[in-house]
Design an enzyme around this catalytic site. Structure first.
Site, PDB file in Angstrom:
ATOM      1  N   ASP A  57      58.999  41.668  32.155  1.00 23.76           N
ATOM      2  CA  ASP A  57      57.409  41.288  32.777  1.00 23.76           C
ATOM      3  C   ASP A  57      56.995  40.476  32.451  1.00 23.76           C
ATOM      4  O   ASP A  57      56.242  39.460  31.259  1.00 23.76           O
ATOM      5  CB  ASP A  57      56.610  43.044  32.303  1.00 23.76           C
ATOM      6  N   SER A 135      48.925  30.814  47.137  1.00 24.80           N
ATOM      7  CA  SER A 135      48.883  31.662  48.701  1.00 24.80           C
ATOM      8  C   SER A 135      47.587  30.917  48.953  1.00 24.80           C
ATOM      9  O   SER A 135      46.921  30.431  48.614  1.00 24.80           O
ATOM     10  CB  SER A 135      48.671  32.816  48.045  1.00 24.80           C
ATOM     11  N   TYR A 148      43.433  39.959  45.009  1.00 26.83           N
ATOM     12  CA  TYR A 148      44.307  38.934  45.221  1.00 26.83           C
ATOM     13  C   TYR A 148      43.816  37.225  45.794  1.00 26.83           C
ATOM     14  O   TYR A 148      43.998  36.616  44.718  1.00 26.83           O
ATOM     15  CB  TYR A 148      45.392  39.118  46.292  1.00 26.83           C
ATOM     16  N   ALA A 150      40.929  36.038  45.243  1.00 27.63           N
ATOM     17  CA  ALA A 150      40.272  35.240  43.763  1.00 27.63           C
ATOM     18  C   ALA A 150      41.247  35.470  42.549  1.00 27.63           C
ATOM     19  O   ALA A 150      40.713  34.147  42.183  1.00 27.63           O
ATOM     20  CB  ALA A 150      39.531  36.862  43.150  1.00 27.63           C
ATOM     21  N   SER A 151      42.510  35.845  42.806  1.00 28.28           N
ATOM     22  CA  SER A 151      43.575  35.582  41.995  1.00 28.28           C
ATOM     23  C   SER A 151      44.548  34.667  41.964  1.00 28.28           C
ATOM     24  O   SER A 151      44.643  33.539  40.657  1.00 28.28           O
ATOM     25  CB  SER A 151      44.183  36.813  41.337  1.00 28.28           C
ATOM     26  N   LYS A 152      44.192  34.338  42.992  1.00 24.04           N
ATOM     27  CA  LYS A 152      45.300  33.069  43.655  1.00 24.04           C
ATOM     28  C   LYS A 152      43.905  31.850  44.176  1.00 24.04           C
ATOM     29  O   LYS A 152      44.393  30.510  43.148  1.00 24.04           O
ATOM     30  CB  LYS A 152      45.665  33.488  44.856  1.00 24.04           C
TER      31      LYS A 152
END
Length: 253
Positions: A57, A135, A148, A150-152
């Site tokens: 992981d 992305s 998602y 925000a993280s990208k």
């Protein structure tokens, strides 16, 4: 154009989708591959003879350290790190469980950041490359993928700063911003079903193979940014120059 023959390449999220096709493309180009994903069976199916398979992981410190150590022990160098592992989440911003939000950032942001930190000393020696697969949601806020996105966006931001920091030492950093790609992304993302128009939009998707080939072409030509499919550039530029219009349009998707 840089030759990839003999280059030592780490690929995370390599068991399926874009990662598996990256492995296939790079195997044909003669690269030595270190492949990371949680599913050892799928990894073994992707790997070619001589590839290094490291099941685990990306969010675990011990797994990241083992990946770097085993790669260097096998080949004595690292030329390219491809931070491809990631996942989505369809929870709205107002109801996303905070544990889910933190877990998403661990996979999509902190994992790639930490792995890049571990690989950088070796990339400085080889004057190599970091590839961060973000992305189109890292360029345009997608309301059905808020955390998602925000993280990208975070990954896109760190990619730019890594490029500025490492360029003077000869390390190239490239950001990748895929739009619709034929993968199991929607099936793996938790949360409510996305809007019908989003689901139907997959008919315009590029294949994971096409996406992988665009990434490898970007590496070879040392591009700063890859957007695939290329029509995604229209959305990127529209959002930069007419952000209010794009936001209003997305409200009706």
């Amino acid at each position: 154009m840089d030759s990839l023959n003999g280059k030592v390449v780490i690929i995370t999220g390599a068991s399926e989708g874009i990662g598996a096709h990256l492995a296939a493309v790079l195997q044909k180009r003669g690269a030595h591959l270190a492949l990371l994903a949680r599913n050892e069976t799928k990894l073994a199916a992707v790997a070619a003879a001589g590839d290094l398979v490291v099941p685990g992981d990306i969010t675990e410190d011990s797994v990241r350290s083992a990946l770097i150590a085993k790669t260097v022990a096998r080949w004595g160098r690292i030329d390219i790190l491809i931070n491809n592992a990631g996942r989505g989440s369809y929870y709205s911003a107002s109801i996303t469980p905070l544990d889910e939000a933190r877990a998403l950032f661990e996979v999509n942001f902190f994992g790639p950041l930490a792995l890049a930190q571990l690989a950088t000393p070796y990339l400085l020696e080889s004057r190599g490359t970091i590839v961060n697969v973000s992305s189109i949601a890292g360029q345009i806020n997608l309301p059905w993928l808020p955390v998602y996105s925000a993280s990208k966006f975070a990954l896109a931001a760190i990619t730019s700063t890594q490029r500025t920091e490492l360029k003077r030492d000869g390390v190239h950093v490239m950001g990748v911003f895929p739009g619709y790609v034929e993968t199991d992304f929607q099936a793996h993302a938790p949360g409510p079903r996305p809007p019908d128009r989003v689901v139907q939009g997959k008919r315009f998707a590029v294949s994971a193979r096409e996406c992988a080939e665009a990434i490898v072409d970007g590496i070879s030509h040392r591009k700063k940014m890859v957007v695939t499919p290329r029509v995604g550039w229209l959305l990127v530029w529209a959002n930069r120059f007419f952000p209010s219009f794009v936001e209003s349009w997305l409200e009706h998707v």
